[in-house]
Design a protein around this motif. Structure first.
Motif, PDB file in Angstrom:
ATOM      1  N   ALA A 212       0.842  -1.194   0.000  1.00 12.92           N
ATOM      2  CA  ALA A 212       0.000   0.000   0.000  1.00 12.92           C
ATOM      3  C   ALA A 212       0.877   1.244   0.000  1.00 12.92           C
ATOM      4  O   ALA A 212       1.914   1.284   0.684  1.00 12.92           O
ATOM      5  CB  ALA A 212      -0.914   0.010   1.227  1.00 12.92           C
ATOM      6  N   PRO A 213       0.518   2.296  -0.741  1.00 18.63           N
ATOM      7  CA  PRO A 213       1.294   3.544  -0.700  1.00 18.63           C
ATOM      8  C   PRO A 213       1.303   4.135   0.695  1.00 18.63           C
ATOM      9  O   PRO A 213       0.338   3.977   1.453  1.00 18.63           O
ATOM     10  CB  PRO A 213       0.549   4.452  -1.701  1.00 18.63           C
ATOM     11  CG  PRO A 213      -0.267   3.535  -2.553  1.00 18.63           C
ATOM     12  CD  PRO A 213      -0.623   2.369  -1.681  1.00 18.63           C
ATOM     13  N   ASP A 214       2.379   4.811   1.044  1.00 18.40           N
ATOM     14  CA  ASP A 214       2.482   5.418   2.375  1.00 18.40           C
ATOM     15  C   ASP A 214       1.324   6.372   2.645  1.00 18.40           C
ATOM     16  O   ASP A 214       0.849   6.483   3.779  1.00 18.40           O
ATOM     17  CB  ASP A 214       3.803   6.180   2.504  1.00 18.40           C
ATOM     18  CG  ASP A 214       5.002   5.249   2.592  1.00 18.40           C
ATOM     19  OD1 ASP A 214       4.794   4.020   2.523  1.00 18.40           O
ATOM     20  OD2 ASP A 214       6.140   5.736   2.727  1.00 18.40           O
ATOM     21  N   ARG A 215       0.871   7.053   1.599  1.00 25.08           N
ATOM     22  CA  ARG A 215      -0.157   8.082   1.773  1.00 25.08           C
ATOM     23  C   ARG A 215      -1.561   7.503   1.926  1.00 25.08           C
ATOM     24  O   ARG A 215      -2.496   8.225   2.273  1.00 25.08           O
ATOM     25  CB  ARG A 215      -0.145   9.018   0.575  1.00 25.08           C
ATOM     26  CG  ARG A 215      -0.468   8.334  -0.747  1.00 25.08           C
ATOM     27  CD  ARG A 215      -0.399   9.293  -1.926  1.00 25.08           C
ATOM     28  NE  ARG A 215      -0.665   8.617  -3.191  1.00 25.08           N
ATOM     29  CZ  ARG A 215       0.255   8.019  -3.927  1.00 25.08           C
ATOM     30  NH1 ARG A 215       1.516   8.012  -3.516  1.00 25.08           N
ATOM     31  NH2 ARG A 215      -0.060   7.440  -5.073  1.00 25.08           N
ATOM     32  N   GLU A 216      -1.740   6.202   1.694  1.00 25.32           N
ATOM     33  CA  GLU A 216      -3.076   5.611   1.735  1.00 25.32           C
ATOM     34  C   GLU A 216      -3.652   5.689   3.147  1.00 25.32           C
ATOM     35  O   GLU A 216      -3.045   5.248   4.116  1.00 25.32           O
ATOM     36  CB  GLU A 216      -3.028   4.162   1.266  1.00 25.32           C
ATOM     37  CG  GLU A 216      -4.392   3.527   1.120  1.00 25.32           C
ATOM     38  CD  GLU A 216      -4.326   2.190   0.407  1.00 25.32           C
ATOM     39  OE1 GLU A 216      -4.869   1.205   0.948  1.00 25.32           O
ATOM     40  OE2 GLU A 216      -3.715   2.122  -0.675  1.00 25.32           O
ATOM     41  N   GLY A 217      -4.852   6.246   3.243  1.00 22.73           N
ATOM     42  CA  GLY A 217      -5.514   6.383   4.537  1.00 22.73           C
ATOM     43  C   GLY A 217      -4.972   7.495   5.407  1.00 22.73           C
ATOM     44  O   GLY A 217      -5.318   7.568   6.595  1.00 22.73           O
ATOM     45  N   ALA A 218      -4.140   8.383   4.837  1.00 16.58           N
ATOM     46  CA  ALA A 218      -3.526   9.437   5.650  1.00 16.58           C
ATOM     47  C   ALA A 218      -4.571  10.392   6.206  1.00 16.58           C
ATOM     48  O   ALA A 218      -4.496  10.806   7.374  1.00 16.58           O
ATOM     49  CB  ALA A 218      -2.491  10.200   4.818  1.00 16.58           C
ATOM     50  N   LYS A 219      -5.563  10.750   5.398  1.00 12.86           N
ATOM     51  CA  LYS A 219      -6.582  11.695   5.861  1.00 12.86           C
ATOM     52  C   LYS A 219      -7.352  11.124   7.046  1.00 12.86           C
ATOM     53  O   LYS A 219      -7.555  11.811   8.057  1.00 12.86           O
ATOM     54  CB  LYS A 219      -7.538  12.023   4.716  1.00 12.86           C
ATOM     55  CG  LYS A 219      -8.670  12.953   5.119  1.00 12.86           C
ATOM     56  CD  LYS A 219      -9.631  13.195   3.973  1.00 12.86           C
ATOM     57  CE  LYS A 219     -10.805  14.067   4.402  1.00 12.86           C
ATOM     58  NZ  LYS A 219     -11.767  14.301   3.292  1.00 12.86           N
ATOM     59  N   GLU A 220      -7.783   9.874   6.940  1.00 13.84           N
ATOM     60  CA  GLU A 220      -8.551   9.262   8.024  1.00 13.84           C
ATOM     61  C   GLU A 220      -7.712   9.137   9.287  1.00 13.84           C
ATOM     62  O   GLU A 220      -8.207   9.345  10.398  1.00 13.84           O
ATOM     63  CB  GLU A 220      -9.059   7.881   7.596  1.00 13.84           C
ATOM     64  CG  GLU A 220     -10.100   7.904   6.488  1.00 13.84           C
ATOM     65  CD  GLU A 220      -9.511   8.187   5.120  1.00 13.84           C
ATOM     66  OE1 GLU A 220      -8.267   8.127   4.985  1.00 13.84           O
ATOM     67  OE2 GLU A 220     -10.287   8.474   4.192  1.00 13.84           O
ATOM     68  N   LEU A 221      -6.417   8.812   9.129  1.00 16.08           N
ATOM     69  CA  LEU A 221      -5.551   8.645  10.291  1.00 16.08           C
ATOM     70  C   LEU A 221      -5.306   9.982  10.985  1.00 16.08           C
ATOM     71  O   LEU A 221      -5.315  10.055  12.225  1.00 16.08           O
ATOM     72  CB  LEU A 221      -4.224   8.011   9.857  1.00 16.08           C
ATOM     73  CG  LEU A 221      -3.421   7.282  10.928  1.00 16.08           C
ATOM     74  CD1 LEU A 221      -4.216   6.106  11.476  1.00 16.08           C
ATOM     75  CD2 LEU A 221      -2.089   6.799  10.371  1.00 16.08           C
ATOM     76  N   VAL A 222      -5.089  11.043  10.208  1.00 14.94           N
ATOM     77  CA  VAL A 222      -4.885  12.365  10.804  1.00 14.94           C
ATOM     78  C   VAL A 222      -6.165  12.841  11.485  1.00 14.94           C
ATOM     79  O   VAL A 222      -6.116  13.431  12.581  1.00 14.94           O
ATOM     80  CB  VAL A 222      -4.409  13.363   9.732  1.00 14.94           C
ATOM     81  CG1 VAL A 222      -4.388  14.783  10.290  1.00 14.94           C
ATOM     82  CG2 VAL A 222      -3.022  12.987   9.222  1.00 14.94           C
ATOM     83  N   ALA A 223      -7.321  12.588  10.855  1.00 14.08           N
ATOM     84  CA  ALA A 223      -8.590  12.974  11.484  1.00 14.08           C
ATOM     85  C   ALA A 223      -8.793  12.248  12.814  1.00 14.08           C
ATOM     86  O   ALA A 223      -9.278  12.836  13.792  1.00 14.08           O
ATOM     87  CB  ALA A 223      -9.747  12.671  10.532  1.00 14.08           C
TER      88      ALA A 223
END
Length: 593
Positions: free
Chosen positions: A337-348
């Motif tokens: 999986a790309p490092d950026r995958e799910g970044a928005k949900e994790l930061v939220a």
């Protein structure tokens, strides 16, 4: 659904015996240690009522208090102990007895009880509250006093626990599992079935080891692949026969259907059964996307942390607040999986857990693409991340060309002009500037401009490339460089988690690896809170000494900042500090202290 519903919620007695080890031996173990902190603050942060949803309310025997089981899991993660060793330590290790609040002759529970509690947390997805409690403990220790959050995000590899094998053994393992599950479902004699179907070579220690073959002969290897495919088809027919008469949603057939589908997927991804040359099945060239690498853990994937270093397993993602390194959110993704995958949900999730207003997100180049920036910006954050490079290193990029959009011309580093431009249509509109082969062919700078031996250089200018150019210019500002340096706190947090066993998965499957990552994150935060609490009495004592010596307040504030900062790995001794050595020359004052 209740896991282990025959038990009711057990509660820890509020009456604390006078001669229990957490009273009599706390100073011996050390109140400033991780064990002493758990003994003092553990019952405050981990209470039995927090886990009431995991137990029956109406009947059953009272369970071991889940607050103690939770602390046992934290201690186990801190020590890297197995389940059996964790129970043994609760019986003979004074540090564990102090942390758990046990009598000297008391043992916490049976190993199965600890395993059942872990299963409850995973099945009910209740392990997230352990990280949430640890964040609260860090806040109570004074580590999260800022009103706005600056979050740093990063990833690190997790090596999977499943056995990684080549195509021959991978298919053979899948065949064996299908046969075993089919026989178990229909109560067939496995030895008879294996002998009748001629599948005995798949039940040894290694399929390749049981085959006599000249591995240097391509024809012999291809013939073996054909035999392997034939055996796989036999196993699939066996599964089809065993499933006959059962409904598609029958629970008893779930395991057989799972391994049957796994065998079919492995065949499809690794073997070309009808190649163009008509010579029979052969191993497929290249690597299939999302390729399964292990039959014991089918969720593992092959990933790359860099172009030269690959690994099989998962990828841990963390969000850390940049001031003190408190871990706010964690997740485990497949390795590919790309490092950026799910970044928005994790930061939220990190913002919600911190209780702070999001101000800024810090990340490396993996989070610098336009789409990820838009997602993170939608949370109201400024994104500090390097933009992806436009060209390969050593080649001229778009910024090296002078573009005149009014005249429709581009000039290359060698001073040559483009001969025409074409319009680029679609979602990213713009212009494509094309140079002449006559100019590019004999150019002395050709090796730094294009890899093609015959084609001329083409430069494309679109809305996306202009945005990337703007971002790259912003990377040279002092504000960006000052903020980007603070991203290193995420790497430090990951390093602390790796020291506690994050690099190697202890369980099979993504959900359980996420549980492991969450538990390690919670222990890392609690260790941080315990360390800050241990330094606070020393700072208070030194404050009195400084007041008696009439030392100016700015100098004392510099000393206090030095001692209370969790980033400091080793501070000078109090004796040296009193003599004036080891104190930083300048340090920012912190009015919140």
């Amino acid at each position: 659904m209740v896991c282990g519903g025959e038990s009711m919620l057990g509660r820890r007695s509020p009456q604390r015996e006078l001669f229990r080890p957490d009273h009599t031996l706390s100073s011996h173990v050390g109140e400033e240690t991780f064990y002493g902190w758990l003994a003092k603050h553990g019952p405050e942060w981990f209470q039995d009522e927090d886990f009431a949803g995991l137990y029956r309310e109406d009947f059953g025997r009272p369970s071991v208090p889940p607050s103690q089981l939770c602390i046992a899991l934290l201690l186990q993660t801190h020590e890297g102990a197995s389940d059996e060793e964790a129970i043994e330590r609760s019986a003979y290790d004074l540090r564990w007895k102090v942390a758990l609040g046990l009598e000297l002759e008391e043992k916490l529970c049976a190993k199965s009880t600890l395993q059942l509690f872990r299963a409850k947390l995973i099945v009910h997805e209740a392990y997230g509250q352990l990280l949430e409690k640890s964040v609260g403990a860090c806040r109570a220790a004074g580590l999260m006093k800022r009103r706005k959050l600056e979050a740093a995000v990063d990833t690190t590899p997790i090596l999977g626990r499943g056995a990684v094998k080549d195509t021959y053994n991978l298919v053979s393992d899948a065949i064996r599992r299908v046969v075993v599950e089919a026989c178990a479902l229909k109560h067939w004699d496995a030895e008879v079935v294996v002998a009748e179907q001629g599948l005995g070579r798949h039940f040894g220690s290694s399929f390749k080891g049981a085959v006599e073959l000249d591995w240097s002969d391509p024809g012999a290897r291809r013939a073996l692949v054909a035999q392997l495919v034939a055996d796989a088809r036999v196993a699939l027919e066996l599964a089809k026969s065993a499933l006959r008469g059962y409904g598609g949603d029958s629970e008893v057939t779930g395991k057989l259907r799972e391994v049957r589908d796994l065998l079919a997927d492995v065949l499809q991804q690794d073997i070309d059964e009808a190649p163009a040359d008509g010579g029979g099945p052969q191993i497929r060239r290249g690597t299939a996307r999302d390729r399964i690498v292990s039959t014991t853990d089918p969720e593992m994937r092959h990933g790359h942390k860099s172009h030269s270093k690959g690994f099989e397993g998962y990828k841990a993602s963390v969000v850390v607040e940049s001031e003190n390194g408190v871990i706010l959110a964690v997740d485990a993704q497949p390795a590919n999986a790309p490092d950026r995958e799910g970044a928005k949900e994790l930061v939220a999730e990190a913002v919600e857990r911190s209780g702070q207003e999001l101000e800024r997100v810090l990340g490396d180049t993996a989070y610098g693409d336009s789409e990820t920036r838009r997602e993170l910006t939608s949370l109201g954050a400024e994104v500090i991340a390097k933009a992806p490079p436009g060209t390969r290193r050593g080649y001229y990029g778009l910024e090296d060309f002078r573009i005149d959009p009014r005249r429709g011309l581009a000039r290359c580093p060698a001073g040559k002009r483009s001969i025409r431009r074409d319009r680029v249509k679609g979602e990213d509109p713009g212009w494509r500037y094309i140079f002449s082969r006559r100019d590019c062919g004999p150019c002395a700078l050709r090796t730094q401009c294009t890899k093609s031996r015959v084609a001329a250089r083409v430069v494309q200018v679109t809305a996306k490339t202009r945005e990337l150019q703007r971002l790259r210019r912003g990377q040279r500002t002092k504000h960006f460089q000052r903020c980007y340096r603070r991203r290193v706190v995420a790497e430090h947090a990951l390093a602390r988690m790796v020291r506690r066993g994050l690099r190697q998965a202890r369980y099979f499957g993504r959900v359980k690896v996420t549980f492991q990552t969450t538990l390690i994150g919670a222990v890392t935060n609690l260790s941080l809170a315990a360390g800050v609490g241990a330094l606070r009495p020393l700072c208070q004592a030194l404050q009195g000494v400084w007041a008696a010596l009439k030392i100016p307040r700015p100098a004392f504030m510099a000393l206090r900042t030095l001692y209370e900062s969790p980033r400091v790995q080793r501070a000078p001794s109090p004796e040296l500090l009193l003599l004036g050595f080891g104190m930083p020359e300048t340090a920012p004052s912190r009015p919140d202290l």
